[in-house]
Design an enzyme around this catalytic site. Structure first.
Site, short mmCIF file in Angstrom:
data_model
loop_
_atom_site.label_atom_id
_atom_site.label_comp_id
_atom_site.label_asym_id
_atom_site.label_seq_id
_atom_site.Cartn_x
_atom_site.Cartn_y
_atom_site.Cartn_z
N SER A 141 0.87 -1.16 0.00
CA SER A 141 0.00 0.00 0.00
C SER A 141 0.91 1.21 0.00
O SER A 141 2.11 1.10 0.28
CB SER A 141 -0.98 0.02 1.18
OG SER A 141 -0.46 0.73 2.27
N THR A 150 -13.30 -7.37 -2.14
CA THR A 150 -14.40 -7.27 -1.16
C THR A 150 -14.39 -5.90 -0.51
O THR A 150 -15.09 -5.69 0.48
CB THR A 150 -14.27 -8.36 -0.08
OG1 THR A 150 -13.01 -8.22 0.59
CG2 THR A 150 -14.38 -9.75 -0.68
N GLU A 173 -25.64 -2.14 -6.86
CA GLU A 173 -26.10 -3.25 -6.03
C GLU A 173 -27.59 -3.09 -5.77
O GLU A 173 -28.02 -1.99 -5.42
CB GLU A 173 -25.31 -3.28 -4.72
CG GLU A 173 -23.84 -3.58 -4.94
CD GLU A 173 -23.00 -3.57 -3.67
OE1 GLU A 173 -23.56 -3.34 -2.57
OE2 GLU A 173 -21.80 -3.79 -3.77
N HIS A 206 -22.53 -8.87 -1.61
CA HIS A 206 -22.00 -7.91 -0.64
C HIS A 206 -22.28 -8.35 0.80
O HIS A 206 -22.82 -7.62 1.61
CB HIS A 206 -22.56 -6.51 -0.90
CG HIS A 206 -21.69 -5.44 -0.32
ND1 HIS A 206 -21.78 -4.15 -0.72
CD2 HIS A 206 -20.70 -5.46 0.60
CE1 HIS A 206 -20.90 -3.42 -0.06
NE2 HIS A 206 -20.23 -4.20 0.75
#
Length: 150
Positions: free
Chosen positions: A8, A68, A99, A118
């Site tokens: 990261s 995710t 969604e 989800h």
């Protein structure tokens, strides 16, 4: 026994090591060297579109992408193309731009996609934590000493 790479923009070698991972020298090196890339970042200005066509092209044709976190971190059109053309082996997805996922969306029909609605966070451990902390929060509030104040 798994070699876990991590990357990261803010991750240090020491912190990666504390978590049992080895810091990849760059995002590109992480993508090129991984069999499975799992996305675990917060959506923000620096992470929106973090994985696009260029990044997907760096991945091995045998590699899988798991997202995710948030859909906008991965360019959805580029991912569909990479999956259709077999440039990566597959994807595991729990987040989508819209969604619920529309009935005609490619993610519903591509044979190399595992999609869940989800709910990847749903586990017995997570729910036990949620309920335990909710009871703690209520008790602390009633005692006049709130905890986990936002």
């Amino acid at each position: 026994g798994m070699d876990v790479l991590a990357w990261s923009q803010n991750l240090t070698r020491e912190r990666a090591g504390e978590c049992g991972a080895r810091l990849a020298p760059s995002k590109d090196a992480l993508l090129a060297g991984s069999d499975v890339v799992s996305v675990h970042v917060v959506l923000g200005d620096r992470t929106r579109g973090l994985v696009g066509a260029r990044e997907l092209a760096l991945m091995k044709p045998t590699a899988y992408l798991v997202n995710t976190s948030r859909a906008a971190i991965v360019d959805q059109g580029a991912l569909v193309s990479a999956l259709r053309e077999g440039r990566i082996a597959g994807a595991g997805l729990d987040v989508f731009e819209e969604e619920p996922l529309p009935a005609g969306h490619a993610f519903r029909t591509l044979p190399n996609v595992l999609a869940t609605p989800h709910l990847g966070y749903v586990s017995e451990l997570n729910y036990a934590t949620y309920f335990r902390e909710a009871v703690q929060d209520i008790g602390a509030f009633l005692d006049g000493a709130p905890i986990r104040v936002l």
